[in-house]
Design a protein around this motif. Structure first.
Motif, mmCIF file in Angstrom:
data_model
loop_
_atom_site.group_PDB
_atom_site.id
_atom_site.type_symbol
_atom_site.label_atom_id
_atom_site.label_comp_id
_atom_site.label_asym_id
_atom_site.label_seq_id
_atom_site.Cartn_x
_atom_site.Cartn_y
_atom_site.Cartn_z
ATOM 1 N N ILE A 160 0.870 -1.187 0.000
ATOM 2 C CA ILE A 160 0.000 0.000 0.000
ATOM 3 C C ILE A 160 0.897 1.225 0.000
ATOM 4 C CG2 ILE A 160 -1.943 1.131 1.113
ATOM 5 C CD1 ILE A 160 -2.191 -1.308 2.934
ATOM 6 N N SER A 161 0.688 2.104 -0.956
ATOM 7 C CA SER A 161 1.536 3.304 -0.966
ATOM 8 C C SER A 161 0.790 4.449 -0.296
ATOM 9 C CB SER A 161 1.927 3.667 -2.401
ATOM 10 O OG SER A 161 1.222 4.799 -2.822
ATOM 11 N N ASN A 162 1.546 5.437 0.143
ATOM 12 C CA ASN A 162 0.891 6.532 0.867
ATOM 13 C C ASN A 162 0.101 7.452 -0.048
ATOM 14 O OD1 ASN A 162 3.183 7.637 -0.256
ATOM 15 N ND2 ASN A 162 3.692 8.913 1.501
ATOM 16 N N LYS A 163 0.023 7.109 -1.324
ATOM 17 C CA LYS A 163 -0.858 7.861 -2.208
ATOM 18 C C LYS A 163 -2.292 7.379 -2.056
ATOM 19 C CE LYS A 163 -0.571 9.099 -6.475
ATOM 20 N NZ LYS A 163 -0.241 9.218 -7.897
ATOM 21 N N ASP A 164 -2.408 6.173 -1.546
ATOM 22 C CA ASP A 164 -3.725 5.565 -1.453
ATOM 23 C C ASP A 164 -4.352 5.865 -0.094
ATOM 24 O OD1 ASP A 164 -5.209 3.170 -3.051
ATOM 25 O OD2 ASP A 164 -5.612 3.125 -0.891
ATOM 26 N N SER B 67 -6.074 4.096 1.727
ATOM 27 C CA SER B 67 -6.039 2.969 2.663
ATOM 28 C C SER B 67 -4.747 2.941 3.475
ATOM 29 C CB SER B 67 -6.238 1.638 1.931
ATOM 30 O OG SER B 67 -5.307 1.517 0.904
ATOM 31 N N TYR B 68 -3.771 3.714 3.037
ATOM 32 C CA TYR B 68 -2.512 3.797 3.782
ATOM 33 C C TYR B 68 -2.755 4.345 5.195
ATOM 34 C CZ TYR B 68 2.340 5.020 4.760
ATOM 35 O OH TYR B 68 3.574 5.119 5.320
ATOM 36 N N THR C 250 5.678 3.240 1.750
ATOM 37 C CA THR C 250 4.831 2.089 1.504
ATOM 38 C C THR C 250 4.724 1.262 2.771
ATOM 39 O OG1 THR C 250 6.723 0.800 0.759
ATOM 40 C CG2 THR C 250 5.374 1.821 -0.948
ATOM 41 N N ARG D 9 -10.933 0.373 6.713
ATOM 42 C CA ARG D 9 -11.699 1.399 6.018
ATOM 43 C C ARG D 9 -12.958 1.743 6.810
ATOM 44 N NH1 ARG D 9 -14.544 -1.193 1.522
ATOM 45 N NH2 ARG D 9 -15.661 -1.860 3.384
#
Ligand SMILES: Nc1ncnc2c1ncn2[C@@H]1O[C@H](COP(=O)(O)OP(=O)(O)O)[C@@H](O)[C@H]1O
Ligand SMILES: [Mg+2]
Length: 424
Positions: free
Chosen positions: A33-37, A39-40, A132, A153
């Motif tokens: 999971i990248s911090n762009k998402d 869900s991070y 990430t 979430r």
């Protein structure tokens, strides 16, 4: 002979490395999971909440699990601004898993959590370092990863349910600013007769017409300009309306340091779904052609760049922009033409009727006042403001609010009287 042993050992070693890689490939599953998402953040928050709970339970039941959690934890601090029901706020710290490797147990599956920070490169637009989190678990537990993310979430969405999220620009990305806030009731912003309804109905009508726009190939967007003197409720109304429609806000400050035309275009075309973009004091950004702050920094959004960003690339994405100004006369006509500003509304100083409604809203239910008396005082308030207007004296809703906050119900009427006689 010795050489033979050496070769044999190295073959063996290679074999081991090989088989562990093969093992990893076959038996383990990783999720990055990248911090762009979004869900991070959800995941880190979930993990923080969970490890706090585990540590607490562990301290009671099995001391060893506490030591496991504390020893393996390389934690980072996140500062959390919390707004209480009564409007006051609170700053607390949340300990989240820091960079490094952690382990957790979820529904009987062990998972490795690796949080890494990429120090060499930064995200192109925002300048925020890439990060990430990689979750690794046994293949047979892969479905649990999905369950875990869903849980994270739901936890995040539950925390903001019924709340207003305010996003601000971080470089060219939008990020939530502080914790979600309590919504302000729309009715608590008292506008002149019909004004609130007019804006609300326009937005609602727009939201129903996506197909209409699509069928005609028109970009699906609408711009609003609320203008009028300070303290008339422009910002409050937009915030309350967003809450009413379950929309979030994206606050954009055009004179912000480091904001340039390319970032602006990116921001306006990548606002989170279900959000209003709010640009306050649009006149100020381009007023002084070259704006130089004390440290010699120049704001670098150009007027034409701003118009380009407003027009944007025609996409099917819905976009609602609210702009406010105290000085509509200073705005370039190019800005307020349809397509950029579709509805322009004046929010003015208090009308007599607004003053009465705000008065009633403040003192309804006050102790020791009967309904009839309150109504009579309300009529007095209205009368005072009407007479003042005849003398060309006006007052803002914000000033009235300030007065009502300071005064008890029996002082309010005389308070308004002196407010309006001392102002010239
Ligand atoms: N029409 C109004 N109804 C109720 N409160 C108002 C109104 N206008 C201003 N206020 C109060 O005055 C303060 C400033 O209002 P704000 O929305 O920031 O005004 P503006 O953006 O027009 O300058 C807020 O605390 C708000 O609650
Ligand atoms: Mg304002």
């Amino acid at each position: 002979m010795l050489q033979g042993v050496g070769v044999g050992l190295s073959v063996l070693r290679h074999g081991l490395v090989y088989s562990s890689v093969a093992l990893r490939r076959r038996m383990l599953v990783s999720l990055e999971i990248s911090n762009k998402d979004p869900s991070y953040e959800w995941f880190l928050t979930w993990m923080a909440a969970r490890s706090a709970a585990v540590a607490e339970a562990g301290a009671k039941a099995k001391p060893w699990s506490l030591s496991f959690w504390t020893r393996s934890h390389n934690v980072s601090v996140q500062t959390v601004h919390e707004q209480r029901k009564n409007g006051s706020s609170n700053v607390s710290f949340k300990l989240v898993a820091g960079p490094g490797t952690h382990f957790l147990r979820y529904r009987n599956a062990w998972m490795q959590v690796k949080r890494e920070r990429e120090t060499r490169s930064q995200q192109l637009m925002s300048g925020i370092p890439w990060e990430t989190v990689t979750l690794t678990t046994l293949s047979r537990d892969r479905d649990k990863l999905r369950g875990l993310l869903a849980e994270a979430r739901d936890m995040a969405l539950q925390a903001q349910e019924g709340k207003l999220v305010i996003n601000t620009a971080w470089g060219a990305e939008w990020r939530p600013f502080g914790q979600p806030r309590r919504k302000r009731p729309l009715k608590s912003v008292v506008l002149a007769e019909g004004v609130a309804e007019r804006i609300e109905e326009d937005v609602r009508a727009f939201l129903q017409r996506r197909r209409w726009y699509e069928d005609r190939g028109i970009p699906y967007r609408r711009g609003y300009l609320l203008h009028g003197p300070p303290g008339s409720g422009k910002s409050s109304f937009i915030q309350a309306l967003a809450g009413e429609l379950s929309y979030d806000l994206c606050l954009l400050n055009l004179s912000e340091r480091g904001l340039a035309d390319d970032k602006l275009i990116h921001l306006l075309s990548n606002a989170p779904e279900h959000s209003f973009v709010l640009i306050e004091d649009v006149d100020a950004a381009f007023n002084k052609r070259v704006q130089t702050s004390a440290d010699g920094y120049q704001s670098s959004v150009t007027f034409s760049g701003f118009l380009n960003a407003l027009d944007g690339v025609a996409s099917g994405e819905e976009r609602i922009i609210f702009m406010t100004t105290n000085h509509p006369e200073r705005l370039d006509p190019a800005l307020i033409r349809p397509g950029r500003v579709d509805l322009s509304v004046l929010l003015d100083d208090a009308t007599p009727e607004q003053a009465r409604r705000l008065f009633l809203q403040f003192y309804r239910g006050s102790e020791g006042v009967i309904q009839d008396e309150l109504a009579r005082m309300g009529a007095q308030v209205e009368e005072i403001v009407r007479n003042a207007m005849a003398r060309k004296q006006r007052t803002s809703m914000a000033a009235l609010q300030g007065l009502f906050i300071r005064s008890g119900v029996n002082d309010a009427v005389t308070g308004i009287q002196s407010l309006l006689s001392s102002e010239s």
